[in-house]
Structure formats: structure tokens, C-alpha cells
Design a protein around this motif. Structure first.
Motif, PDB file in Angstrom:
ATOM      1  N   PHE A  39       0.910  -1.262   0.054  1.00 25.00           N
ATOM      2  CA  PHE A  39       0.065   0.117   0.013  1.00 25.00           C
ATOM      3  C   PHE A  39       0.848   1.224  -0.051  1.00 25.00           C
ATOM      4  O   PHE A  39       0.672   2.233   0.020  1.00 25.00           O
ATOM      5  N   HIS A  40       2.231   1.029  -0.254  1.00 22.89           N
ATOM      6  CA  HIS A  40       3.024   2.275  -0.185  1.00 22.89           C
ATOM      7  C   HIS A  40       3.824   2.224  -1.396  1.00 22.89           C
ATOM      8  O   HIS A  40       4.820   1.544  -1.644  1.00 22.89           O
ATOM      9  N   VAL A  41       3.419   3.179  -2.287  1.00 24.73           N
ATOM     10  CA  VAL A  41       4.002   3.149  -3.490  1.00 24.73           C
ATOM     11  C   VAL A  41       4.307   1.829  -4.264  1.00 24.73           C
ATOM     12  O   VAL A  41       5.468   1.464  -4.675  1.00 24.73           O
ATOM     13  N   LEU A  88      21.754  -1.688  -0.028  1.00 26.62           N
ATOM     14  CA  LEU A  88      21.542  -0.933  -1.230  1.00 26.62           C
ATOM     15  C   LEU A  88      20.805   0.412  -0.503  1.00 26.62           C
ATOM     16  O   LEU A  88      19.489   0.052  -0.526  1.00 26.62           O
ATOM     17  N   HIS A  89      21.420   1.451  -0.370  1.00 18.91           N
ATOM     18  CA  HIS A  89      20.591   2.686  -0.178  1.00 18.91           C
ATOM     19  C   HIS A  89      19.884   3.146  -1.372  1.00 18.91           C
ATOM     20  O   HIS A  89      20.723   3.394  -2.310  1.00 18.91           O
ATOM     21  N   ALA A  90      18.655   3.704  -1.058  1.00 17.10           N
ATOM     22  CA  ALA A  90      17.986   4.062  -2.295  1.00 17.10           C
ATOM     23  C   ALA A  90      16.970   5.259  -1.797  1.00 17.10           C
ATOM     24  O   ALA A  90      16.545   5.260  -0.666  1.00 17.10           O
ATOM     25  N   GLN A 141      23.288  13.279  -2.030  1.00 14.42           N
ATOM     26  CA  GLN A 141      23.187  13.019  -0.839  1.00 14.42           C
ATOM     27  C   GLN A 141      22.120  13.909  -0.490  1.00 14.42           C
ATOM     28  O   GLN A 141      22.122  15.276  -0.320  1.00 14.42           O
ATOM     29  N   ILE A 142      20.965  13.327   0.289  1.00 17.29           N
ATOM     30  CA  ILE A 142      20.060  14.228   1.237  1.00 17.29           C
ATOM     31  C   ILE A 142      20.554  14.754   2.444  1.00 17.29           C
ATOM     32  O   ILE A 142      20.901  13.810   3.253  1.00 17.29           O
ATOM     33  N   THR A 143      20.538  16.203   2.507  1.00 20.46           N
ATOM     34  CA  THR A 143      21.020  16.634   3.753  1.00 20.46           C
ATOM     35  C   THR A 143      19.586  16.752   4.840  1.00 20.46           C
ATOM     36  O   THR A 143      19.760  16.832   6.214  1.00 20.46           O
ATOM     37  N   ASP A 144      18.423  16.937   4.147  1.00 23.59           N
ATOM     38  CA  ASP A 144      17.349  17.197   4.867  1.00 23.59           C
ATOM     39  C   ASP A 144      15.989  17.392   3.694  1.00 23.59           C
ATOM     40  O   ASP A 144      16.176  17.450   2.629  1.00 23.59           O
ATOM     41  N   ARG A 145      14.891  17.185   4.695  1.00 28.60           N
ATOM     42  CA  ARG A 145      13.814  17.446   3.870  1.00 28.60           C
ATOM     43  C   ARG A 145      13.614  19.364   4.178  1.00 28.60           C
ATOM     44  O   ARG A 145      14.094  19.571   5.129  1.00 28.60           O
ATOM     45  N   SER A 146      12.946  19.988   3.261  1.00 26.00           N
ATOM     46  CA  SER A 146      13.060  21.264   3.588  1.00 26.00           C
ATOM     47  C   SER A 146      12.630  21.820   4.567  1.00 26.00           C
ATOM     48  O   SER A 146      13.114  22.704   5.261  1.00 26.00           O
ATOM     49  N   GLY A 186       6.172   4.282   8.517  1.00 26.57           N
ATOM     50  CA  GLY A 186       7.075   4.093   9.279  1.00 26.57           C
ATOM     51  C   GLY A 186       8.324   5.097   9.208  1.00 26.57           C
ATOM     52  O   GLY A 186       9.161   4.798   9.850  1.00 26.57           O
ATOM     53  N   LYS A 187       7.904   6.239   8.821  1.00 23.76           N
ATOM     54  CA  LYS A 187       8.836   7.394   9.134  1.00 23.76           C
ATOM     55  C   LYS A 187       8.619   8.073  10.318  1.00 23.76           C
ATOM     56  O   LYS A 187       7.499   8.394  10.733  1.00 23.76           O
ATOM     57  N   VAL A 188       9.776   8.900  10.956  1.00 21.25           N
ATOM     58  CA  VAL A 188       9.648   9.592  12.078  1.00 21.25           C
ATOM     59  C   VAL A 188       8.843  10.931  11.787  1.00 21.25           C
ATOM     60  O   VAL A 188       8.975  11.482  10.876  1.00 21.25           O
TER      61      VAL A 188
HETATM   62  P1  ADP Z   1       5.883  11.039   2.360  1.00 15.15           P
HETATM   63  O1  ADP Z   1       6.371  12.090   1.384  1.00 15.15           O
HETATM   64  O2  ADP Z   1       4.439  10.697   2.116  1.00 15.15           O
HETATM   65  O3  ADP Z   1       6.472  10.601   3.597  1.00 15.15           O
HETATM   66  P2  ADP Z   1       7.224   9.316   0.404  1.00 15.15           P
HETATM   67  O4  ADP Z   1       7.640   7.721   0.792  1.00 15.15           O
HETATM   68  O5  ADP Z   1       6.834   9.613  -0.646  1.00 15.15           O
HETATM   69  O6  ADP Z   1       6.285   9.552   1.577  1.00 15.15           O
HETATM   70  O7  ADP Z   1       8.597  10.143   1.072  1.00 15.15           O
HETATM   71  C1  ADP Z   1       9.302  10.585   0.171  1.00 15.15           C
HETATM   72  C2  ADP Z   1      10.382  11.328   1.109  1.00 15.15           C
HETATM   73  O8  ADP Z   1      11.010  10.348   1.935  1.00 15.15           O
HETATM   74  C3  ADP Z   1      11.449  11.950   0.161  1.00 15.15           C
HETATM   75  O9  ADP Z   1      11.261  13.157  -0.253  1.00 15.15           O
HETATM   76  C4  ADP Z   1      12.691  11.899   1.244  1.00 15.15           C
HETATM   77  O10 ADP Z   1      12.483  13.083   2.299  1.00 15.15           O
HETATM   78  C5  ADP Z   1      12.459  10.792   1.997  1.00 15.15           C
HETATM   79  N1  ADP Z   1      13.376   9.693   1.900  1.00 15.15           N
HETATM   80  C6  ADP Z   1      13.291   8.642   0.757  1.00 15.15           C
HETATM   81  N2  ADP Z   1      14.254   8.014   0.721  1.00 15.15           N
HETATM   82  C7  ADP Z   1      15.323   8.532   1.431  1.00 15.15           C
HETATM   83  C8  ADP Z   1      16.392   8.206   1.719  1.00 15.15           C
HETATM   84  N3  ADP Z   1      17.089   7.043   1.225  1.00 15.15           N
HETATM   85  N4  ADP Z   1      17.240   8.984   2.582  1.00 15.15           N
HETATM   86  C9  ADP Z   1      16.493  10.160   3.223  1.00 15.15           C
HETATM   87  N5  ADP Z   1      15.318  10.400   3.102  1.00 15.15           N
HETATM   88  C10 ADP Z   1      14.821   9.711   2.136  1.00 15.15           C
END
Ligand code: ADP
Length: 547
Positions: A231-233, A324-326, A433-438, A527-529
Motif C-alpha cells: 500500500f506504499h508506492v 543498497l541505499h535508495a 546526498q540528502i541533507t534534509d527535507r526542506s 514508518g517514518k519519524v
Molecule cells: P511521504 O512524503 O508521504 O512521507 P514518501 O515515501 O513519498 O512519503 O516520502 C518521500 C520522502 O522520503 C523523500 O522526499 C525524502 O524526504 C524521504 N526519503 C526517501 N528515501 C530517503 C533516503 N534514502 N534518505 C533520506 N530520505 C529519504
């Protein structure tokens, strides 16, 4: 001049037809809601999917309409993936971890016509059934013997009864490859959830890319266990990839704890798994506590949130399971980058290799990406400059379902780019490399601090089970990093000890100002913080201290 090649639309049903014809006896193993293990093959599954295609047509579902699921990873869910999309209707995978109000809102917004559900979710169905406005039939994904004795749900049907009554004669129709195939809503941490409507073409192209060796590296010799929910993508595309390559599939059902997962890994000879870091934490804790090993697992795909290097090291060095980090998003089907090393990097010392693996990786073919500053100017790919990540490609949304939220794209160089909301660097080798979500960025005295990097360091401390770093308001610096930590059971960890742990590992001014110990960190529906919750709870802690 046109090429002289055949015109054949890229359709989801072609994946199942291929698996049936060329990998008919390959197994699909599911742990069912009832707790037992069920075995089937691609041949049987394809026949049942054809029956189900007839059954949904008999229920009145026509092309373009949505049929929804509230279901775990299992063979019946996979049958629906193909039966619904393959007949030209749209499979809408609802997230059962959302609040019932949200499920109702999303089902109405999508105008779902039928809802298929696993028995686990009967209590949820009973709450939402009287409230949803477009669903005409509720189908329990079980057999007659397990049907609930009494229920308040009107028009409650039995999945196996529907199948039995339907003919297996069904020819998968051909139609335009741009037809919608499935629908998944983002979890909507801000505003209303928005739908990403995938097409047959985008799904099949994504499947080719996801299976590649430098992506998820899948073949007929693999046994794949997707922990990431269907149910998740679309379980990161694995139910499609498995058909394309003819891999054995193992579905864990609702049993996602370390013990059940590890048992399936071993008894079914799983070679590849995929999931978010929080799931692997539970698995590793179980494996460590019981002195277990992984005898067949070759690698695991970790994404959805940053994978802490400490977790990678444990998998790779202690258990010989490659990580494998994705990186991906609901809006991009989801695969964007995968962190497979280049040959030169393989020869590097372990520590340096690990630092590269901690990056989210290189763009897979089909995804273009760039980073831009606040004025929209492209930034160099030097591994240092960080800015918002923009992407484009054939499996990235052009707009949200039913135009929700307006045009999401930004125009650059005469074309539309999708702004990811992620802040990233890209190095000269193309590793992002992701440093953050904005929205999670910590801005201290006008300078950015990466919460992900601070979390990764905390996670490397042996006494830390889980860590999240948030921007806390600060009277002098606007924001300062605050660490929220769950200790490992009985770990004698103190605030000062953890703060001292940062010394030498990071620029001094990046050191978190304070540590809050909690029993649990709130996780969202995928399952994300949930950092917004933590910010609500602890965001003014430093103001209080400073005041
Ligand atoms: P939602 O945005 O609803 O939480 P998504 O599964 O679409 O659900 O989330 C996508 C976001 O998750 C990305 O924009 C990013 O911020 C984060 N993300 C996904 N994979 C990674 C990763 N390997 N490292 C860091 N952040 C990640």
C-alpha cells in the motif's frame, strides 16, 4: 522519418503474461493473515487474476474507475494488482495506518467503487463503511470458512466466492499505454493527502529501471521479500519487477516483527529484501539478541528515510548482507536514485566506502536531477553545494490526481521539473546526498545544519536504539539542533555522554544543544519519524532553558 518497429503498448498485464508463460512454476509464498503459510505459482496466480478481472467486471467496475485495497503484502493483493490494472481500471492502494477520517476522505476523493480488505481491517471497515459515499461493495480477502459471522457492513462479499463463480477465460485488453494503472496518496504530513496516479507506461518503464543491476539488481535467481508495504508506492515496484524477471516472491502478511521476518528469510531462502530503516531496526535487534545469522540473504534495499551508516555496517560487516541505499518518493513511482558503488570506489578502505554508501546514490536511467539555490539557479555538482533537489522523467508526476494543489512543477530551461522538497548535494561522480527535507532543515544563525547527519552519529552510539534530530527555536540562533533519543534497553546513557560523542565527529557548532530521552518516537503511516509531532512537543524546549 519514423522507425519501422512494432507498436506495442507497455501494459502492466504484459508483466504477468510474461511470468505465466516463462516462469509459470516459480513460487509465490505468503504468510496469511490467518497465520499459515500459503504457496502458489505464477501460473496459478495468473489464472486467478483473470478470474478476478471477470469478477470485478461483473461487479460493475468499468475502465478508468478505481477499486481500492486495504491489505497487507500477500498473493491476493498481488492478484488485484494485475486484475484491476490489467483490465483498464485503477488500483487504489489505501494506507490502513492512516486515521479512519483520512481513509474516508481519500476513498471519497478517489471515488473508489469497490474496496477489497484483509480481515485484519474489518474493524476499520465497520467504521468507514457507513461514511464513504462511492463504494458499492466491500470484499473480504478470504474464503467462506473465514468470513466474519456477523457484520454491520452492507454488501459484504467473499473474495474466494467471487473467484470461484468467475470464469478463468479472460483476454487482457490492449489500450493506450498512458492509461492510468494505479493510484497512491502521499501521507499528507502537510495539508490534504494528494494522489499520484501512475500509468501503465510509467509503471513498466519504472520496472525495467528498478530491476537493473545498479538499481535493485533482480533476477530469476532471486527470492524477493518486500517488507515495504504494497500500500506504499506499490511496494517500491517489486510485485512488477518479480514478474518481469521471474523471481520467487515471499510475502510477510501482517507479521513484520524481527522474529517472523527472520524465520521467513531462512525457511524460504530469501536473497533480497526491501524496507524502511525502522523495520530493519526491529529485525537486527532480534537477530542480535538471539545470535542468529542470515544464510541466504545477499542484500537489502533500504530507503524511504536515511539509512544510518551504523545500520549499514552491522548488516555488511557482521552479517555479510550488502546494503543498497535508495531514495524515492510517492510522486516518482518511487525510485529516483540507488547507491551502487563504481569500481574505483569498491577499492577504497571500508570507512570511505561506507561514507559513500550513506549517500542516497546515483540517478537511475530515466531520472534527471539537479539542485538549485533559493533563486532557482543551478548549483554545482561538487558534493558541497546544497540546494533543493529537482527531478524529471517518465515516471515522475506531472500533476496530482484531479489537479489537487495546482501545478506542482517549476519551469527551468523551458521544461517542467518536480520540486522534491528535499535538500541535497550531488558530487562529481553523480552521487546525491540528502541533507534534509526542506521542512526539517535546522537553520542556526542563518547556516544550515543537517539533521540526518546528526541522527546518523547518534545512531552509531551503542546505547542508542533510535534518534531524531529537530530544529528547536532558540532566542539567539533562531534554531538549534535538539536530539530526541530512545535508549537501548538498560543502556546507562546520559545526556553529557551523548553530547561528548559528537566531539571530533562534526564541526563543533553542529553539536546538538540538548538531548531528550523518550520511550518512543512517533512514526507515521509509512514508518517514518514524524518530526512535526516532535517539533510540537519539544520545539520550544531550548527557549524555556535559555529563558
Ligand atoms: P511521504 O512524503 O508521504 O512521507 P514518501 O515515501 O513519498 O512519503 O516520502 C518521500 C520522502 O522520503 C523523500 O522526499 C525524502 O524526504 C524521504 N526519503 C526517501 N528515501 C530517503 C533516503 N534514502 N534518505 C533520506 N530520505 C529519504
Amino acid at each position: 522519418m519514423l522507425g519501422s518497429m512494432m507498436q506495442q503498448p507497455l501494459l502492466v498485464s504484459s508483466l504477468l503474461k510474461h511470468a505465466e508463460r516463462h516462469h509459470g512454476s516459480q513460487e509465490i509464498v505468503s504468510r496469511r493473515v490467518e497465520g499459515d503459510i500459503h504457496r502458489t505459482t505464477y501460473r496459478e496466480l495468473a489464472e486467478r487474476a483473470r478470474r478476478m478481472a471477470n469478477a470485478v467486471a461483473a461487479l460493475g467496475l468499468v475502465r478508468g474507475q478505481r477499486a481500492a485495497t486495504l491489505a497487507w503484502n500477500g498473493y491476493r493483493h498481488m492478484e488485484l494488482y494485475y486484475a484491476v490494472s490489467g483490465s483498464g481500471a485503477v488500483l487504489h492502494t489505501l494506507n490502513p495506518r492512516l486515521h479512519p477520517d483520512q481513509v474516508v476522505w481519500i476513498a471519497d476523493h478517489a471515488e473508489d467503487q469497490i474496496l477489497f480488505f484483509d480481515l485484519t481491517f474489518l474493524p476499520l471497515i465497520e467504521v468507514i463503511a457507513p461514511r464513504v459515499t462511492t463504494i458499492k461493495a466491500f470484499v473480504a480477502m478470504t474464503d467462506r470458512a473465514h468470513m466474519p459471522a456477523s457484520s454491520t457492513v452492507a454488501n459484504l462479499l467473499c473474495y474466494e466466492d467471487l473467484l470461484e463463480a468467475a470464469s478463468p477465460d479472460f483476454t487482457w485488453p490492449e489500450f493506450d499505454e498512458n492509461t492510468a494503472s494505479s493510484l497512491c496518496y502521499t501521507s499528507g504530513t502537510t495539508g490534504n493527502p494528494k494522489g499520484a496516479l501512475y500509468s501503465h507506461r510509467s509503471t513498466v518503464l519504472h520496472t525495467y529501471a528498478a530491476a537493473l543491476p545498479d538499481a535493485m539488481d533482480c533476477s530469476a535467481r532471486d527470492t524477493i521479500l518486500p517488507v515495504v508495504p504494497m500500500f506504499h508506492v506499490n511496494a517500491w515496484g517489486l510485485p512488477y519487477v518479480a514478474c518481469m524477471v521471474g523471481a520467487k516472491l515471499v510475502f510477510p502478511g501482517p507479521f513484520l516483527d524481527g522474529k517472523h521476518l527472520h524465520e521467513l528469510f531462512e525457511t524460504e531462502g530469501v536473497t533480497l529484501s526491501a524496507g524502511v530503516p525502522t523495520v530493519w531496526q526491529g529485525l537486527l535487534a532480534h537477530v542480535e539478541a538471539n545470535n542468529l545469522t542470515f544464510s541466504t540473504m545477499r542484500r537489502t534495499v533500504i530507503g524511504g528515510a536515511a539509512c544510518p551508516p551504523a545500520m549499514m555496517r552491522t548488516f555488511q560487516e557482521r552479517y555479510d548482507v550488502n546494503v543498497l541505499h535508495a531514495w524515492g518518493m510517492t510522486e516518482i513511482s518511487p525510485l529516483g536514485t540507488a547507491c551502487a558503488l563504481k569500481p574505483r570506489q569498491l577499492a577504497l578502505p571500508a570507512q570511505e566506502r561506507l561514507a559513500i554508501q550513506a549517500k542516497q546514490g546515483r540517478a537511475v536511467f530515466g531520472v534527471d536531477m539537479k539542485i538549485v539555490d533559493e533563486e532557482g539557479q543551478a548549483l554545482p555538482h561538487d558534493g558541497k553545494a546544497s540546494g533543493e533537489l529537482l527531478v524529471r522523467g517518465p515516471w515522475i508526476i506531472r500533476d496530482y490526481f484531479r489537479g489537487e494543489g495546482g501545478d506542482p512543477l517549476v519551469q527551468q530551461d523551458g521544461v517542467g521539473w518536480f520540486p522534491t522538497g528535499d535538500v541535497a548535494t550531488i558530487d562529481a561522480d553523480g552521487f546525491m546526498q540528502i541533507t534534509d527535507r526542506s521542512k526539517d532543515v535546522i537553520k542556526s544563525g542563518g547556516e544550515w545544519i543537517s539533521s540526518i547527519e546528526l541522527e546518523n552519529i547518534a545512531m552509531a552510539h551503542p546505547g542508542v536504539a533510535m534518534a531524531a534530530c529537530i530544529a528547536a527555536q532558540h532566542p539567539k540562533w533562531d534554531e538549534r539542533p535538539l536530539l530526541v533519543v530512545v535508549k537501548k534497553p538498560d543502556a546507562p546513557l546520559t545526556r553529557d555522554e551523548l553530547i561528548a560523542f559528537y566531539e571530533g565527529r562534526i564541526a563543533k557548532w553542529w553539536t546538538p544543544d540538548d538531548v531528550v530521552f523518550v520511550d518512543a518516537i512517533p512514526l507515521g503511516a509509512t514508518g517514518k519519524v514524524q518530526k512535526n509531532k516532535l517539533r510540537e512537543q519539544f520545539g520550544d524546549l531550548l527557549v524555556a532553558v535559555a529563558g
